[in-house]
Structure formats: C-alpha cells, structure tokens
Design an enzyme around this catalytic site. Structure first.
Site, short mmCIF file in Angstrom:
data_model
loop_
_atom_site.label_atom_id
_atom_site.label_comp_id
_atom_site.label_asym_id
_atom_site.label_seq_id
_atom_site.Cartn_x
_atom_site.Cartn_y
_atom_site.Cartn_z
N GLU A 2 38.61 44.14 55.52
CA GLU A 2 39.34 44.07 54.25
C GLU A 2 40.65 44.81 54.39
OE1 GLU A 2 37.43 45.66 50.79
OE2 GLU A 2 35.55 44.58 51.11
N GLU A 30 39.59 38.97 40.44
CA GLU A 30 38.22 38.88 39.93
C GLU A 30 38.10 39.74 38.68
OE1 GLU A 30 35.30 39.20 43.31
OE2 GLU A 30 37.18 39.41 44.44
N LYS A 63 35.31 42.77 38.07
CA LYS A 63 35.11 43.89 38.99
C LYS A 63 35.26 45.21 38.23
CE LYS A 63 35.86 44.11 43.20
NZ LYS A 63 36.41 44.31 44.56
N GLU A 99 41.52 47.08 40.94
CA GLU A 99 40.37 46.39 41.54
C GLU A 99 40.29 44.93 41.09
OE1 GLU A 99 37.96 47.30 43.77
OE2 GLU A 99 39.22 49.05 44.14
#
Length: 384
Positions: free
Chosen positions: A265, A319, A322, A328
């Site tokens: 990541e 997203e 999250k 995030e």
C-alpha cells in the site's frame, strides 16, 4: 525529402501515436477496497480495471463476486484473510477448507497468485493475533502444497510501517525490538518458500506528523536536494525509496538478503481534516502521478537500482464507510461513479462512460491517420 528522412518522421509519428494510445493506462498494481455502500458492481469495476491496464489487484478478502468478474482477465490477484480468522487458520484443516472455498473454485480462470494472511496484524497489539500469524501462514502454505497449488500461489502478510523502529538513514533500518521475536521466524519462512515481504508505506503520514522538518518536495517525488546516507553514500531524493531501502536494511540486520520487499500500500489522500496537513487533491495528484512515472520507468531504489519497485497503489475508490479521520475515506483515485478524483493521466472508464472514452480513442486514431497522410503527401511532393 530523402527516403531515410521520411522513415525517420514516420517512426517519430508512430512513437507519438503509441504514446497517445497508451497514455490511458499504466502497468501497476492497485488496492481494491470495498468499505463503502455506493461502490460500482464488480463487473463494472472489471471494465474500469481493463481500461486502466492495471496488471495486479490486491483485495482484503476473497470476494467471490470480484474473483468471478475477473475471470479470464489476466489480472493477478492477491487475496486476503481477515485478521480475526488467524487463530482458526492455525488449524491445518481450517486452512485447507479456506483455500478450497476461496481459491480453488476460481483459480482456473482468475489468476490468484498470492494469499495475504492478515493485514497489519502487529498494529493491533493483540497477543492472540500476533502469535497466530506465522502458524496461520504456515498452515496456508502447507494446504497449498497438499492441494497442488503451491507453484501457483504463495503466502505472505502485509505489515504497516510501524514495525520499523529506525528508517533514516536507510542503512540504519531496523525492526522494533519487541517484534523481532515474531518477525525473525516470519522472515525465515519467507526465505524458505521464496515469498515477498509486504509493507504498507505512506510518506504522507510522515509528512503530516512533522511538516516543519520534512520537505514536501521530498515526499512528493518533486525536485529537491535530497539527502545522502552517510554509511552507503547513496543519494535519496524521495522518501518512499528511502523507506523501501530501510526495510531491506532491517531484513538484512536479521540475516536475510534473499527476500524481496514489495509495497502493498502507498498513496496520498485528496482530502483530510484540519489537522491533516498536506491532504489536498493537488498533492495527491503530484504524488500518484510521479509514483506512476517511476513505476512506468521501472525504477529501482538507490540500494537496488536494477530491481524495479513493485507497488500497489492505495486505493481504487474513495470508500465512504471507512472509519477514522477524513483522509481514510479519500485515498481513492476514483469516485464511485467512475470519475477521477484528480487527473494523473489515466483514462479509465466504467461501462456507462464507454461512449465518451471511445470518442477520445477515435480522435486519437483520426489524428494519427492525418499525421501519416500528411507525411506521405510531403514525401510524394519531394519526389517530383
């Protein structure tokens, strides 16, 4: 115009044509997270991924709909197990059952190449998870051997950069002392089965924590004076490559030079809270576009210049479910509707955007035909 001049121009036009046709995608890996209630269907995502020319996807589970949607796509997959499943996966029968349910039904058509057993396990400070990680990895590998899949699928685990105690200069890289008792046998396991060590590395978090001391250009791959490692005399002009070499140094400190490090990541958020300095669409665009250029150029780190960095960008989509700080939920290259969050040269599209993309492709094709016709016409004139 001579014949040789004509063919030189023709070659130049073909080169630019190839650049135009390929600017829509790069050969890189990406994390496909699913923590959202507005994400497109896996079949639509398969179209997007194909248009991006992404070669590798990392999942945090083994979603059957996703694996089925990518049948015969040629895209390589890392599938993942949940952290809470680690204690049960120590049992060889449970590990074999997991593979029979989550890998075997799909591997004939979907290219599953790796299982990530857990994600950032050591960050949870949970003794049961910590002590279960290696036994679960071993059970999964043994199950792959029993099922005849070990030549196709390997086993690893993704770690956060928090496992590193020292990272600068890179040659001083070392794991946290209290984790060595767990990481040492994991490294031995990696060396034994020849699987990579995965690390999640985010220069953004380092910059956010110390913006007055860390150069923004250094973390964004922008021109800067960089720094020299006093031990190796190697010059570093970006933080990510320094972080990678620090992990290699930490692994070497525990006796291994035979394990490949891959970045499972890395990314940069386009939005963050008031205290999340640097989380802007401009910085995210610069970070990821410069990173993709280095991937495209197959660059290696200063300590391993001949080994191209192997990176999975985080993440495909924003997203919205999250947990944690605002950043995030804003690491995605794309919004769930298929529109890019910012422009880094990618021309991916969801199915409903196909017409728009095709029109762009047609324009490029027409441009090339016009260039070719003009060159041919000029050459003919020069002959008379």
């Amino acid at each position: 115009m001579t014949t040789s001049s004509f063919f030189a121009l023709l070659l130049l036009s073909l080169t630019f044509s190839d650049l135009f046709l390929q600017i829509g995608g790069f050969n890189f890996g990406i994390n496909y997270g699913q923590v959202g209630d507005n994400l497109p269907s896996p079949s639509d995502v398969a179209v997007l991924i194909k248009s991006l020319k992404v070669s590798k996807i990392k999942l945090y589970d083994s979603n059957p709909d996703i694996l089925s949607a990518f049948a015969n796509s040629g895209v390589e997959f890392i599938v993942g197990t949940k952290n809470e499943d680690l204690p049960s996966l120590r049992d060889p029968s449970n590990a074999q059952r997991w593979i029979q349910q989550n890998v075997q039904p799909y591997i004939s058509q979907t290219k599953i190449t790796c299982i990530a057993v857990g994600n950032e396990v050591f960050d949870y400070n949970n003794p049961q998870l910590t002590t279960s990680l290696l036994p679960a990895m071993q059970s999964m590998h043994n199950a792959l051997v029993s099922l005849g899949l070990a030549q196709k699928v390997t086993v690893t685990s993704a770690h956060s950069y928090n496992v590193i105690a020292s990272s600068f200069p890179p040659s001083s890289g070392a794991f946290k002392q209290d984790l060595i008792q767990y990481i040492q046998p994991i490294l031995n396991f990696h060396a034994q089965i020849k699987s990579p060590f995965l690390i999640n590395a985010y220069p953004f978090f380092a910059y956010k924590g110390n913006p007055n001391q860390i150069s923004l250009n250094y973390v964004l791959f922008q021109p800067n004076s960089g720094s020299i490692d006093p031990v190796t005399n190697l010059h570093y002009d970006n933080m990510l490559f320094a972080q990678i070499d620090a992990v290699y140094a930490a692994i070497k400190r525990l006796g291994h030079t035979d394990i490949e490090v891959k970045i499972s990541e890395t990314g940069w958020p386009s939005k963050g809270g008031p205290d999340e300095i640097g989380a802007t669409p401009q910085n995210a665009e610069i970070y990821n576009s410069n990173l993709l250029k280095k991937i495209e150029q197959q660059q290696g780190t200063p300590a391993r210049p001949s080994v191209p960095v192997d990176v999975f960008v985080f993440a495909l989509f924003n997203e919205n479910l999250k947990p944690g700080p605002l950043s995030e939920r804003n690491f995605g290259l794309y919004y769930p509707d298929g529109n890019p969050v910012y422009n880094i040269g990618l021309e991916g599209y969801l199915p409903e955007m196909t017409g728009e993309f095709d029109s762009k492709s047609n324009v490029l094709s027409i441009n090339f035909v016009c260039i070719f016709a003009f060159l041919l016409f000029t050459w003919e004139l020069s002959r008379h």
